[in-house]
Scaffold this motif. Structure first.
Motif, PDB file in Angstrom:
ATOM      1  N   LEU A 109      53.974  29.013  40.503  1.00  0.00           N
ATOM      2  CA  LEU A 109      54.532  27.806  41.134  1.00  0.00           C
ATOM      3  C   LEU A 109      54.054  27.696  42.581  1.00  0.00           C
ATOM      4  CD1 LEU A 109      58.289  27.599  40.088  1.00  0.00           C
ATOM      5  CD2 LEU A 109      56.587  25.793  39.837  1.00  0.00           C
ATOM      6  N   LEU A 110      54.100  28.827  43.299  1.00  0.00           N
ATOM      7  CA  LEU A 110      53.687  28.807  44.703  1.00  0.00           C
ATOM      8  C   LEU A 110      52.207  28.447  44.807  1.00  0.00           C
ATOM      9  CD1 LEU A 110      55.587  32.031  45.869  1.00  0.00           C
ATOM     10  CD2 LEU A 110      56.337  29.658  46.117  1.00  0.00           C
ATOM     11  N   ALA A 111      51.405  28.950  43.852  1.00  0.00           N
ATOM     12  CA  ALA A 111      49.971  28.613  43.840  1.00  0.00           C
ATOM     13  C   ALA A 111      49.790  27.125  43.569  1.00  0.00           C
ATOM     14  CB  ALA A 111      49.254  29.447  42.770  1.00  0.00           C
ATOM     15  N   TRP A 112      50.593  26.588  42.663  1.00  0.00           N
ATOM     16  CA  TRP A 112      50.480  25.155  42.365  1.00  0.00           C
ATOM     17  C   TRP A 112      50.830  24.306  43.591  1.00  0.00           C
ATOM     18  CZ3 TRP A 112      53.218  25.382  36.946  1.00  0.00           C
ATOM     19  CH2 TRP A 112      52.257  25.679  35.976  1.00  0.00           C
ATOM     20  N   PHE A 113      51.684  24.842  44.452  1.00  0.00           N
ATOM     21  CA  PHE A 113      52.027  24.098  45.665  1.00  0.00           C
ATOM     22  C   PHE A 113      51.018  24.373  46.783  1.00  0.00           C
ATOM     23  CE2 PHE A 113      56.552  24.143  43.954  1.00  0.00           C
ATOM     24  CZ  PHE A 113      56.479  22.821  43.524  1.00  0.00           C
ATOM     25  N   GLY A 114      49.984  25.160  46.514  1.00  0.00           N
ATOM     26  CA  GLY A 114      48.884  25.308  47.466  1.00  0.00           C
ATOM     27  C   GLY A 114      48.764  26.667  48.126  1.00  0.00           C
ATOM     28  N   ALA A 115      49.670  27.604  47.825  1.00  0.00           N
ATOM     29  CA  ALA A 115      49.553  28.932  48.439  1.00  0.00           C
ATOM     30  C   ALA A 115      48.331  29.659  47.869  1.00  0.00           C
ATOM     31  CB  ALA A 115      50.817  29.742  48.160  1.00  0.00           C
ATOM     32  N   ASP A 116      47.757  30.544  48.702  1.00  0.00           N
ATOM     33  CA  ASP A 116      46.655  31.400  48.236  1.00  0.00           C
ATOM     34  C   ASP A 116      47.316  32.635  47.619  1.00  0.00           C
ATOM     35  OD1 ASP A 116      44.399  32.918  47.854  1.00  0.00           O
ATOM     36  OD2 ASP A 116      44.061  33.317  50.000  1.00  0.00           O
ATOM     37  N   VAL A 117      47.285  32.734  46.304  1.00  0.00           N
ATOM     38  CA  VAL A 117      47.985  33.828  45.616  1.00  0.00           C
ATOM     39  C   VAL A 117      46.960  34.880  45.178  1.00  0.00           C
ATOM     40  CG1 VAL A 117      49.408  34.452  43.636  1.00  0.00           C
ATOM     41  CG2 VAL A 117      49.871  32.334  44.882  1.00  0.00           C
ATOM     42  N   ILE A 118      47.102  36.071  45.748  1.00  0.00           N
ATOM     43  CA  ILE A 118      46.175  37.167  45.445  1.00  0.00           C
ATOM     44  C   ILE A 118      46.908  38.152  44.545  1.00  0.00           C
ATOM     45  CG2 ILE A 118      44.776  39.012  46.452  1.00  0.00           C
ATOM     46  CD1 ILE A 118      44.876  37.326  49.115  1.00  0.00           C
ATOM     47  N   LYS A 119      46.506  38.163  43.281  1.00  0.00           N
ATOM     48  CA  LYS A 119      47.209  39.008  42.305  1.00  0.00           C
ATOM     49  C   LYS A 119      46.575  40.396  42.293  1.00  0.00           C
ATOM     50  CE  LYS A 119      48.558  39.171  37.424  1.00  0.00           C
ATOM     51  NZ  LYS A 119      49.959  38.841  37.112  1.00  0.00           N
ATOM     52  N   VAL A 120      47.399  41.417  42.525  1.00  0.00           N
ATOM     53  CA  VAL A 120      46.902  42.798  42.542  1.00  0.00           C
ATOM     54  C   VAL A 120      47.141  43.420  41.165  1.00  0.00           C
ATOM     55  CG1 VAL A 120      47.152  45.079  43.606  1.00  0.00           C
ATOM     56  CG2 VAL A 120      47.456  43.021  44.994  1.00  0.00           C
ATOM     57  N   GLU A 121      46.060  43.949  40.581  1.00  0.00           N
ATOM     58  CA  GLU A 121      46.181  44.574  39.250  1.00  0.00           C
ATOM     59  C   GLU A 121      45.449  45.914  39.265  1.00  0.00           C
ATOM     60  OE1 GLU A 121      45.890  41.545  35.860  1.00  0.00           O
ATOM     61  OE2 GLU A 121      44.758  40.572  37.460  1.00  0.00           O
ATOM     62  N   ARG A 122      45.741  46.690  38.228  1.00  0.00           N
ATOM     63  CA  ARG A 122      45.068  47.977  38.100  1.00  0.00           C
ATOM     64  C   ARG A 122      43.727  47.781  37.433  1.00  0.00           C
ATOM     65  NH1 ARG A 122      49.562  52.299  36.423  1.00  0.00           N
ATOM     66  NH2 ARG A 122      50.414  50.400  35.594  1.00  0.00           N
ATOM     67  N   ALA A 123      42.673  48.382  37.986  1.00  0.00           N
ATOM     68  CA  ALA A 123      41.331  48.246  37.391  1.00  0.00           C
ATOM     69  C   ALA A 123      41.361  48.726  35.948  1.00  0.00           C
ATOM     70  CB  ALA A 123      40.324  49.060  38.201  1.00  0.00           C
ATOM     71  N   GLY A 124      40.619  48.064  35.100  1.00  0.00           N
ATOM     72  CA  GLY A 124      40.504  48.500  33.710  1.00  0.00           C
ATOM     73  C   GLY A 124      41.609  47.981  32.822  1.00  0.00           C
ATOM     74  N   ALA A 125      42.829  47.851  33.359  1.00  0.00           N
ATOM     75  CA  ALA A 125      43.961  47.448  32.518  1.00  0.00           C
ATOM     76  C   ALA A 125      44.489  46.070  32.910  1.00  0.00           C
ATOM     77  CB  ALA A 125      45.069  48.480  32.637  1.00  0.00           C
ATOM     78  N   GLY A 126      44.899  45.972  34.150  1.00  0.00           N
ATOM     79  CA  GLY A 126      45.464  44.711  34.625  1.00  0.00           C
ATOM     80  C   GLY A 126      46.858  44.473  34.086  1.00  0.00           C
ATOM     81  N   ASP A 127      47.356  43.289  34.353  1.00  0.00           N
ATOM     82  CA  ASP A 127      48.673  42.862  33.847  1.00  0.00           C
ATOM     83  C   ASP A 127      48.693  43.080  32.341  1.00  0.00           C
ATOM     84  OD1 ASP A 127      50.860  41.303  32.911  1.00  0.00           O
ATOM     85  OD2 ASP A 127      50.673  39.937  34.614  1.00  0.00           O
ATOM     86  N   ILE A 128      49.742  43.736  31.869  1.00  0.00           N
ATOM     87  CA  ILE A 128      49.801  44.106  30.445  1.00  0.00           C
ATOM     88  C   ILE A 128      49.711  42.887  29.517  1.00  0.00           C
ATOM     89  CG2 ILE A 128      52.345  44.111  30.287  1.00  0.00           C
ATOM     90  CD1 ILE A 128      52.018  46.683  28.558  1.00  0.00           C
ATOM     91  N   THR A 129      50.136  41.740  30.036  1.00  0.00           N
ATOM     92  CA  THR A 129      50.109  40.544  29.164  1.00  0.00           C
ATOM     93  C   THR A 129      48.694  40.061  28.876  1.00  0.00           C
ATOM     94  OG1 THR A 129      50.362  39.048  31.032  1.00  0.00           O
ATOM     95  CG2 THR A 129      52.379  39.715  29.912  1.00  0.00           C
ATOM     96  N   ARG A 130      47.692  40.538  29.648  1.00  0.00           N
ATOM     97  CA  ARG A 130      46.315  40.129  29.330  1.00  0.00           C
ATOM     98  C   ARG A 130      45.982  40.477  27.877  1.00  0.00           C
ATOM     99  NH1 ARG A 130      42.667  38.644  33.547  1.00  0.00           N
ATOM    100  NH2 ARG A 130      43.453  39.085  35.630  1.00  0.00           N
ATOM    101  N   GLU A 131      46.566  41.586  27.404  1.00  0.00           N
ATOM    102  CA  GLU A 131      46.220  42.016  26.038  1.00  0.00           C
ATOM    103  C   GLU A 131      47.356  41.854  25.030  1.00  0.00           C
ATOM    104  OE1 GLU A 131      47.321  46.663  26.105  1.00  0.00           O
ATOM    105  OE2 GLU A 131      45.291  46.175  26.805  1.00  0.00           O
ATOM    106  N   GLN A 132      48.466  41.255  25.472  1.00  0.00           N
ATOM    107  CA  GLN A 132      49.593  41.098  24.532  1.00  0.00           C
ATOM    108  C   GLN A 132      49.498  39.774  23.786  1.00  0.00           C
ATOM    109  OE1 GLN A 132      53.070  41.679  27.032  1.00  0.00           O
ATOM    110  NE2 GLN A 132      53.312  43.781  26.327  1.00  0.00           N
TER     111      GLN A 132
END
Ligand code: CAO
Length: 415
Positions: A25-48
Motif C-alpha cells: 500500500l505504501l509503495a502504491w502511494f509512492g514510497a520507495d519500498v526496499i524489500k530485504v530477503e535472504r539470498a537463494g530463498a527469499g520470502d517463503i511465499t515466492r514458492e508457496q
C-alpha cells in the motif's frame, strides 16, 4: 505527477501476507519500498502455492508490487553493516517476524534509534503484550483469537473462518495507517516511534459489532435480529448469526433463479424499514404494508424467517442481476453474490484500477487487485513485483558501495 509518499523510504523486512500488504500500500502511494530477503530463498511465499514451476507464485506477486528487492544475510556481520547503512538511509522499518527475531538479529529498538533517531519501526505481531505475546500467528489463528470465527457460521455448525483475510491484510491496513500517522507526528517532533498492530487487535477492531452484541445479550438475554429469535435459545456468548445483517436493518441471503446448478445464484436482501412498502409491492404482498403484524420493524422481528421465505419465492423467479435491477429502481438495498470469476471479468472494476492486469518477465500476464484506496492527486500505477535480489546492486550503489565491494560482499555471502 508526484505521489503522496514521494521521498519516503521504507526498509521492508516483511514476509508472507500481513506485512507485505502494508508495504505494498505504501509503495502504491509512492514510497520507495526496499524489500530485504535472504539470498537463494527469499520470502517463503515466492514458492508457496505455485501454479507455474520455478516462477514466483501469485501469492507473492500479488502482495509485492511496486517494490524493490535486495538480498542481505542479516545474520552475517558484513550483511549487518549493509542493513545498518539502510537503517540510516530509510524513514520506516516494517517487519512481521516472529516475536523477538529482530532483537535476536541485533537490531533492538535502542540500537535502531542510535543509528537513526528519526526511524519509525512498525511491526505486525500475532498478539499484543500478554499471555500469547510470544506466539507465532497465521491468518486463521488471528480470526479465531480475535472473535471472528466464534461469531461466523450457522447456529447448528462449528465456528467458521472467513475468506476475507482480515487477520493478515486487515492488520496490514491497520499498520499502514499507523505508519503514516507516525510519519505525520514526526514532522512535528522530529522523532521516530514504534508502531504495533497486533493481528488479534485488528480482527477484534473489525468485529466490534459482536462485542456490542455481547453486552446487549448480557443486559437483555436476547437479540431480536438474530435467527435464534424467537424460537431458538441464546447462551452466554454471542452466537453465530448465519447471514443476519449485524445491523439494525434485517437481511439474509436468498436463492435466485438457477440456484439449483449455480452455487452463486443468490442475492443479499435487506428489508430496510423506509422501503418496506416498496418491498411489499415488488413481491406482491401489498397487504403487509398495513398489516399490524408486518407494518413496523418491531412487529416484523418475530416473522423474519417467514418474511424472507416469501421474498425468496420472488427472488427465485429472477436471476440475481434481474433482481438487482428491479430492486435498485426502488432503492431497496441488495447485493448479488458475485463469484471470483465474475469479479475477475467485471469491466467496471478493470476501468477503475481495482482489478489490474500486470505483465511479469517469467510469469507473463496475470490479474491482481489494484489499490482499493483512490487518491485524486496520487493515482496508483501497479508495477510488477521484483525478482529475488533484482535491485541489490542498484540499492548497494545508492548506499555508496563500489562494484568491487559489492562483488566481495556477494562472495562472502553477505548479500
Ligand atoms: N537474513 C538472515 N536471517 C533472516 C533474514 C535475513 N534476511 N530474514 C529472516 N531471517 C530469520 C529471522 O531472523 C528468524 O531467525 P531466528 O528464528 O533465528 O530469530 C528466521 O529467519 C525466521 O523468522 P520467523 O520466525 O519470523 O519465520 P517463521 O517462518 O518461522 O514464522 C510467522 C513465520 C509468520 C509465523 C512469524 O513470522 C510470525 O508469527 N510473524 C508475526 C505475525 C505475522 O505477521 N503473521 C502473519 C503471517 S501471514 O499469515
Amino acid at each position: 505527477m508526484g505521489k503522496a509518499l514521494d521521498g519516503v523510504r521504507i526498509l521492508d523486512f516483511t514476509h508472507v501476507q500481513s506485512g507485505p500488504t502494508c508495504t505494498q500500500l505504501l509503495a502504491w502511494f509512492g514510497a520507495d519500498v526496499i524489500k530485504v530477503e535472504r539470498a537463494g530463498a527469499g520470502d517463503i511465499t515466492r514458492e508457496q502455492l505455485r501454479d507455474i514451476p520455478d516462477v514466483d507464485s501469485l501469492y507473492f506477486t500479488m502482495l509485492n508490487h511496486n517494490k524493490r528487492s535486495v538480498t542481505i544475510d542479516t545474520k552475517n556481520p558484513e550483511g549487518k553493516l549493509v542493513l545498518e547503512a539502510l537503517i540510516q538511509k530509510c524513514d520506516v522499518l516494517v517487519e512481521n517476524f516472529a516475536p523477538g527475531a529482530l532483537d535476536r538479529m541485533g537490531f533492538t529498538w535502542e540500537r535502531i534509534q542510535e543509528l537513526n533517531p528519526r526511524m519509525i519501526v512498525a511491526s505486525v505481531k500475532g498478539f499484543g503484550p500478554g499471555p500469547y505475546e510470544d506466539c507465532k500467528v497465521y491468518e486463521n489463528v488471528a480470526q479465531c483469537a480475535g472473535g471472528a470465527a466464534s461469531t461466523t457460521g450457522f447456529d447448528d455448525g462449528p465456528p467458521v473462518v472467513s475468506g476475507a483475510q482480515i487477520g493478515d491484510s486487515g492488520t496490514g491496513l491497520h499498520l499502514a495507517l499507523g505508519i503514516v500517522t507516525a510519519l505525520y507526528q514526526r514532522t512535528m517532533t522530529g522523532r521516530g516511534q514504534r508502531v504495533l498492530a497486533a493481528m488479534q487487535d485488528g480482527v477484534l477492531n473489525l468485529c466490534r459489532v459482536k462485542l456490542r452484541d455481547q453486552q446487549r445479550l448480557e443486559r437483555t438475554g436476547t437479540m431480536k435480529e438474530y435467527p435464534q429469535y424467537p424460537n431458538g435459545t441464546f447462551g452466554e456468548a454471542v452466537p453465530r448469526a448465519g447471514n443476519a445483517s449485524g445491523g439494525g436493518q434485517p437481511g439474509w441471503i436468498l436463492k435466485c433463479k438457477g440456484w439449483e446448478t449455480d452455487p452463486n445464484a443468490y442475492i443479499y436482501f435487506i428489508t430496510q424499514a423506509p422501503v418496506w412498502t416498496k418491498i411489499c409491492n415488488v413481491i406482491g404482498k401489498e397487504e403487509w404494508a398495513t398489516d399490524p403484524d408486518y407494518a413496523t420493524p418491531a412487529a416484523r422481528l418475530p416473522h423474519l424467517k417467514d418474511i424472507f421465505a416469501e421474498i425468496e419465492r420472488w427472488t427465485m423467479t429472477k436471476t440475481k442481476f434481474e433482481a438487482m435491477e428491479i430492486l435498485n429502481k426502488y432503492d431497496i438495498p441488495c447485493g448479488p453474490i458475485l463469484s471470483m470469476k465474475e469479479i475477475a471479468e467485471e469491466p467496471s472494476l478493470r476501468k477503475t484500477g481495482t482489478i489490474v492486469e500486470v505483465d511479469h518477465p517469467t510469469r507473463g500476464k496475470y490479474l491482481t487487485v489494484g489499490n482499493p484506496i483512490k487518491l485524486s492527486d496520487s493515482p496508483t500505477e501497479v508495477t510488477r513485483s521484483p525478482l529475488l535480489g533484482e535491485h541489490t546492486d542498484e540499492v548497494m550503489a545508492e548506499l555508496g558501495y563500489s562494484v568491487e565491494q559489492i562483488s566481495a560482499l556477494r562472495m562472502a555471502g553477505a548479500i
